[in-house]
Design an enzyme around this catalytic site. Structure first.
Site, PDB file in Angstrom:
ATOM      1  N   THR A  16       0.835  -1.192   0.009  1.00 53.72           N
ATOM      2  CA  THR A  16      -0.111   0.061  -0.088  1.00 53.72           C
ATOM      3  C   THR A  16       1.002   1.281  -0.050  1.00 53.72           C
ATOM      4  O   THR A  16       1.999   1.296   0.222  1.00 53.72           O
ATOM      5  CB  THR A  16      -0.892   0.147   1.150  1.00 53.72           C
ATOM      6  OG1 THR A  16      -0.125   0.225   2.358  1.00 53.72           O
ATOM      7  CG2 THR A  16      -1.800  -1.273   1.190  1.00 53.72           C
ATOM      8  N   ASP A  17       0.174   2.530  -0.208  1.00 56.35           N
ATOM      9  CA  ASP A  17       0.840   3.832  -0.143  1.00 56.35           C
ATOM     10  C   ASP A  17       0.390   4.447   1.180  1.00 56.35           C
ATOM     11  O   ASP A  17      -0.149   3.330   2.122  1.00 56.35           O
ATOM     12  CB  ASP A  17       0.181   4.604  -1.379  1.00 56.35           C
ATOM     13  CG  ASP A  17      -1.228   4.816  -0.989  1.00 56.35           C
ATOM     14  OD1 ASP A  17      -1.905   4.432  -0.046  1.00 56.35           O
ATOM     15  OD2 ASP A  17      -1.979   5.304  -2.099  1.00 56.35           O
ATOM     16  N   GLY A  18       0.939   5.378   1.459  1.00 54.80           N
ATOM     17  CA  GLY A  18       0.406   5.982   2.969  1.00 54.80           C
ATOM     18  C   GLY A  18      -0.664   6.143   3.242  1.00 54.80           C
ATOM     19  O   GLY A  18      -1.214   5.988   4.503  1.00 54.80           O
ATOM     20  N   GLY A  19      -1.587   6.031   2.460  1.00 53.50           N
ATOM     21  CA  GLY A  19      -3.141   5.932   2.846  1.00 53.50           C
ATOM     22  C   GLY A  19      -3.882   4.432   2.807  1.00 53.50           C
ATOM     23  O   GLY A  19      -5.086   4.235   3.100  1.00 53.50           O
ATOM     24  N   VAL A  21      -4.039   2.340   0.619  1.00 50.60           N
ATOM     25  CA  VAL A  21      -4.406   1.865  -0.656  1.00 50.60           C
ATOM     26  C   VAL A  21      -3.417   1.072  -1.501  1.00 50.60           C
ATOM     27  O   VAL A  21      -2.621   1.454  -1.398  1.00 50.60           O
ATOM     28  CB  VAL A  21      -5.118   3.144  -1.441  1.00 50.60           C
ATOM     29  CG1 VAL A  21      -5.686   2.590  -2.950  1.00 50.60           C
ATOM     30  CG2 VAL A  21      -6.380   3.525  -0.788  1.00 50.60           C
TER      31      VAL A  21
END
Length: 161
Positions: A16-19, A21
């Site tokens: 995932t990315d920082g969010g 997702v």
């Protein structure tokens, strides 16, 4: 196309990315793993194929449609429908789903190459025969040993050891 092969996957922090997702490029990793597990479920480990009959598979063309995001800790179902595309290529229609919801759809053309020269090479007859055969076993992502069922491949086809 053959009956769809299905491989379960889970989304981890590293995907995932920082969010939270899934980062767009990481969907390609899920698709690659499902293609590898499709082969393994039919008795072919890629490391063994490199040795005998001396072939590797590489992505020659890829088209991806991103429809919905996958998120941290989602359980995914990655599918493969496979068809022969000439003597050297396989065409995979793949999807990534969460429950019944399609998140990603991809069309992937994979070429068979000689493991030493990287020149196109006819797909071994055993793999062509496996296109229409049911999987030997459902692939288990926890099986990290890379063990394939006890089968060997030759120019003539698949045979038990």
């Amino acid at each position: 196309m053959t009956a769809a092969f299905s491989w379960p996957a889970r989304v981890y922090w590293e995907d995932t990315d920082g969010g939270g997702v899934v980062y767009y490029a990481n969907y390609l990793k899920f698709l690659e793993r499902a293609r590898t597990e499709w082969l393994r479920a039919r008795g072919f480990a890629q490391t063994e194929l490199m040795k005998d009959p001396g072939v590797i598979f590489v992505v020659a063309n890829l088209s991806v449609d991103y429809r919905r995001p996958a998120r941290l800790d989602d359980t995914l179902d990655v599918t493969c429908d496979v068809a022969l595309d000439g003597n050297v290529c396989l065409q995979f229609a793949q999807s990534i789903k969460r429950g019944g919801e399609v998140l990603v759809e991809a069309s992937v053309r994979v070429a068979c190459l000689d493991a030493q020269s990287f020149k196109p090479k006819r797909i071994p007859a055993g793999i062509v025969a496996a296109l229409h055969a049911p999987a030997c076993r459902q692939s288990d992502p926890a099986d990290a040993r890379g063990m394939a069922p006890d089968r060997s491949i030759s120019r003539e086809g698949v045979s038990p050891k």
